[in-house]
Design a protein around this motif. Structure first.
Motif, PDB file in Angstrom:
ATOM      1  N   ALA A  24       0.935  -1.100   0.053  1.00  0.00           N
ATOM      2  CA  ALA A  24       0.021  -0.041  -0.042  1.00  0.00           C
ATOM      3  C   ALA A  24       0.799   1.320  -0.124  1.00  0.00           C
ATOM      4  O   ALA A  24       0.632   2.330  -0.549  1.00  0.00           O
ATOM      5  N   THR A  25       2.045   0.990   0.458  1.00  0.00           N
ATOM      6  CA  THR A  25       2.920   2.404   0.621  1.00  0.00           C
ATOM      7  C   THR A  25       3.338   2.657  -0.591  1.00  0.00           C
ATOM      8  O   THR A  25       3.981   4.047  -0.874  1.00  0.00           O
ATOM      9  N   ASN A  26       3.343   2.024  -1.547  1.00  0.00           N
ATOM     10  CA  ASN A  26       3.905   2.348  -3.061  1.00  0.00           C
ATOM     11  C   ASN A  26       2.991   3.662  -3.583  1.00  0.00           C
ATOM     12  O   ASN A  26       3.679   4.465  -4.317  1.00  0.00           O
ATOM     13  N   LYS A  27       1.853   3.872  -2.942  1.00  0.00           N
ATOM     14  CA  LYS A  27       1.406   5.362  -3.349  1.00  0.00           C
ATOM     15  C   LYS A  27       2.172   6.421  -3.105  1.00  0.00           C
ATOM     16  O   LYS A  27       2.096   7.190  -3.923  1.00  0.00           O
ATOM     17  N   VAL A  28       2.873   6.339  -1.686  1.00  0.00           N
ATOM     18  CA  VAL A  28       3.814   7.501  -1.726  1.00  0.00           C
ATOM     19  C   VAL A  28       5.047   7.299  -2.685  1.00  0.00           C
ATOM     20  O   VAL A  28       5.372   8.520  -3.005  1.00  0.00           O
ATOM     21  N   ALA A  40       3.162  13.027   2.969  1.00  0.00           N
ATOM     22  CA  ALA A  40       2.553  11.749   2.299  1.00  0.00           C
ATOM     23  C   ALA A  40       2.476  10.516   3.127  1.00  0.00           C
ATOM     24  O   ALA A  40       1.502   9.922   3.187  1.00  0.00           O
ATOM     25  N   HIS A  41       3.566  10.256   3.861  1.00  0.00           N
ATOM     26  CA  HIS A  41       3.814   9.149   4.593  1.00  0.00           C
ATOM     27  C   HIS A  41       2.795   9.282   6.006  1.00  0.00           C
ATOM     28  O   HIS A  41       1.997   8.311   6.312  1.00  0.00           O
ATOM     29  N   LEU A  42       2.774  10.495   6.433  1.00  0.00           N
ATOM     30  CA  LEU A  42       1.815  10.697   7.646  1.00  0.00           C
ATOM     31  C   LEU A  42       0.383  10.440   7.305  1.00  0.00           C
ATOM     32  O   LEU A  42      -0.486   9.972   7.918  1.00  0.00           O
TER      33      LEU A  42
END
Lengths: 432, 319
Positions: A46-50, A350-352
């Motif tokens: 899911a983190t690929n979004k960032v 973006a991560h937060l």
């Protein structure tokens, strides 16, 4: 304990297919002369979004374009090792620092980042030192933090504790007393996904750190295997045995997994009171049961141990993930520019926004904008104040040692080996 | 009517003399020639490329020390010597054989009974047979995930049936984990073997049963004296498939137990994967792979030899 372990092994079946796809996807790296591209390889989740966002930002201003390749599935490390010596090798890739990249450093594949840092000191000074140091090997930095930190916390079900008239344990004695009371109340005191083995390992990491301090493991990792037979080591094992024998984990923990949602469900449904887990427990529970997460999920530090040499503020877990750079990249300047983005304000925000906690020094500025500020603030302070942040054992050692560590840990908990057996197993781990 | 279990005359055994009658090529006379070697070329090439060549490469790798990075280093007999003194290797072979034997012992009687039953002609049997067949359509991965959920000690069936499962620690105990692996294997593959037996049972000439009825034999006697002997060759085929499948069991172990608890279910195929792809010891992993190939070949040969499958003895002589 690895981040990748959050995802079920089910995905292993897709390994071959996924590898094939990603090979096809990054076919141009080495061969296409003058392609003007750098390939960035990351663990697909899911983190690929960032990461997509960062790559897009980079591409807006850069002449050399970045291409994001993702490898889905749990066996990232294995697929990475398969392609890293081939023409399909990426320019920049995701890893866990320490042992996970040590074989590559030894094989001379990675670029030490001192050169980049000399030109832009911010590539080092903008990250929390305890995190940055995880990717320092033989005194040279080989990685830049690129995701969120994942310390291991002792999570609890507030309602279960309240019903039993208990509070979060601060000391080992508290913990044992809680275990006794919870057992009497018919609960499994502590949920443990022993089937995955790495959750069991977390208990070893903390108890060893609290009893002996971080030095013991560092020495062992450095090749001084004698420390495993030390009095401190034996004491840590005795404490662990005491906890297991007290029935803290019930008797069926090895049939339970974290990765298939088994142990988090024990906590969320109130069948168990505690779970020792990486900070991703929060998002795991939020996915499964948002109501419980906001009102019923408690968290705190690992208890102190009487006469322990370790600082009670020490944490263990995954310090962060890192971007490392291949020596043979044809566009080192572009790569340096790309790495810079990993401490930008946009990166932190973006991560937060998706619940990750970056380990850059500018992170606190934006904590209030997060969805769960209290939890993130707690974590950030924990990590910032920690005198030592011990990387998961199975990530600190090279990958060749992982299976042996997991087996030793599981067999000790099951009573199949005693302290001597565990010590012998840890002493015979391959150092590199 | 007992001709089935009577050995054919010595002249017919094993030799070509006993077989030409069943060869269509001969029956239709000299007009049809034997197929030339040319027909076998594509298959032979394919086999050489995808079976023989990798096998040779694995054999070479087993004498090297290679972690997948850089060039393999020649290590002489080091991997093999280490394997000889590796308790996990010996245990893993024993485990593979145990799981295979248990698999055959559980699946064979079940699939024979089901197969013979399903060979009947009633309508409901056809429907039920179709239902039985469903597990085979699922991938081993899906099946493993399914059973992992069903057998969860806290949220699965064991939580509802404490009197039977105790604390439900099936996968955390050696015997329990092996039992689950055998059970899941049987659950998935019994339908396939049932299908084979169903086909074979349908092919048994009806006259045999009619004659037996005239002689006054009941259902049970008919089963033991006609059906079972007639299924002999099918049984051997099915058992060889089970042996091969059992020795190469992998996906269920990967998902259900990961070789655990400890190394209690680390069968050879999983051990090979673990060494090669988790510990990046491709030399050691290759050596294990070769041992597995060797053991599987020996066992298959023994099965074929003992069962007389190599002689392809017919079961309908005298009809």
């Amino acid at each position: 304990m690895m981040k990748r372990a959050r995802f079920s092994r089910v995905a292993a079946g897709g390994v071959v297919l996924a590898l094939g796809l990603s090979l096809a996807a990054c076919g141009g790296t080495g061969s296409g002369a003058g392609s003007g591209r750098i390939h960035v390889l990351v663990y697909g989740d899911a983190t690929n979004k960032v990461e997509k966002q960062i790559v897009a930002t980079f591409n807006r201003t850069s002449k050399v374009k970045a291409v994001l390749d993702t490898i889905p599935g749990a066996d990232y490390q294995q697929k990475l090792q398969t392609i890293i010596t081939t023409k399909q090798a990426p320019d920049v890739f995701y890893n866990w620092g320490a042992g996970s990249i040590e074989p590559f450093v030894k094989a001379g594949l990675l670029m030490p980042l001192d050169g980049f840092i000399a030109k832009d000191p911010g590539l080092k000074s903008n990250f929390l030192p305890s995190v940055f140091n995880t990717a320092v090997i033989d005194g040279k930095p080989y990685g830049v933090p690129m995701r969120g930190t994942q310390p291991v916390l002792l999570f609890d079900n507030k309602k279960v504790l309240a019903d039993a008239g208990l509070s979060e344990p601060r000391t080992w004695a508290d913990l044992l007393a809680d275990v006794k009371a919870l057992k009497a109340a018919g609960k499994t005191p502590i949920a443990l996904g022993g089937g995955d083995q790495w959750p069991t390992q977390m208990w070893f990491e903390y108890v060893y750190d609290r009893v002996a301090g971080p030095g013991l493991f560092e020495k062992a990792l450095g090749g001084d295997t004698g420390v495993w037979a030390s009095a401190d080591s034996r004491r840590a094992l005795a404490l662990l045995k005491q906890l297991v024998d007290a029935g803290a984990f019930g008797s069926s923990y090895d049939s339970v997994k974290f990765t298939d949602g088994g142990s988090p469900a024990l906590l969320a449904t109130g069948k168990a009171a505690f779970e020792l887990m990486g900070s991703w427990e929060y998002s795991t529970e939020q996915d499964a049961d948002p109501g419980f997460t906001t009102s019923g999920l408690g968290y705190g530090p690992f208890p102190t141990v009487p006469d322990g040499k370790g600082d009670p503020h020490d944490v263990v877990g995954n310090t962060n993930n890192f971007y490392s750079v291949l020596k043979k990249t044809r566009y080192p300047d572009a790569v340096a520019q790309f790495l810079k983005l990993q401490y930008s304000d946009a990166f932190v925000k973006a991560h937060l926004a998706i619940g990750n906690l970056p380990t850059t020094t500018n992170t606190p500025k934006f904590l209030d904008t997060a969805a769960n500020p209290a939890y993130l603030k707690y974590q950030f302070d924990l990590v910032r104040q920690a005198p030592s942040f011990q990387l998961s054992w199975d990530q600190a050692y090279p990958p060749s040692a992982t299976t042996a560590i997991h087996t030793a840990v599981q067999e000790f908990f099951d009573g199949k080996t005693d302290a001597d057996g565990f010590i012998k197993a840890m002493q015979s781990l391959p150092a590199s | 009517m007992t001709t089935t279990s009577t050995a054919p005359p010595p002249a017919a055994r094993g030799g070509r003399a006993g077989r030409p009658l069943r060869r269509p090529a001969r029956r239709s006379g000299a007009a049809v020639t034997r197929p030339g070697f040319g027909w076998a070329v594509p298959a032979t090439l394919f086999f050489a490329l995808f079976a023989v060549l990798p096998l040779v490469l694995v054999a070479v790798l087993s004498f090297t020390d290679w972690d997948g990075l850089g060039a393999p280093r020649f290590a002489g007999l080091a991997n093999w010597r280490a394997l000889l003194h590796d308790p996990t290797m010996i245990r893993s072979l024993w485990l593979s054989v145990l799981i295979t034997v248990l698999g055959v012992a559980v699946q064979t009687p079940l699939s024979i009974l089901l197969g013979v039953w399903a060979a009947g002609r009633q309508r409901n049997r056809a429907v039920l047979s179709a239902v039985f067949f469903v597990p085979l359509l699922l991938s081993a991965t899906a099946v493993s995930v399914l059973w992992r959920a069903v057998l969860d000690p806290n949220f699965g069936v064991p939580a509802q049936a404490r009197w039977l499962f105790g604390d439900g620690n099936l996968l955390g105990m050696r015997s329990g984990a092996i039992g689950v692996l055998v059970f899941v294997g049987a659950w998935q593959y019994t339908p396939f073997h049932t299908l084979i037996y169903q086909g074979a049972a349908r092919a048994i000439p009806e006259v045999l049963y009619q004659a037996a009825q005239i002689d006054g034999a009941g259902t049970v006697r008919q089963f033991f004296h006609i059906t079972l002997p007639q299924l002999r060759n099918t049984m051997i085929t099915s058992m060889i498939l089970m042996v091969v499948g059992g020795l190469t069991t992998f996906d269920t172990v990967l998902i259900l137990t990961q070789g655990g608890p400890g190394t209690d279910t680390t069968i050879s195929a999983y051990y090979m994967y673990e060494r090669a792809f988790k510990s990046f010891d491709f030399g050691g992993g290759s050596a294990i792979a070769l041992v597995l190939v060797l053991v599987a070949t020996v066992i298959s040969l023994v099965v074929v030899r003992v069962s007389g499958y190599d002689r392809m003895r017919g079961s309908t002589e005298g009809l």
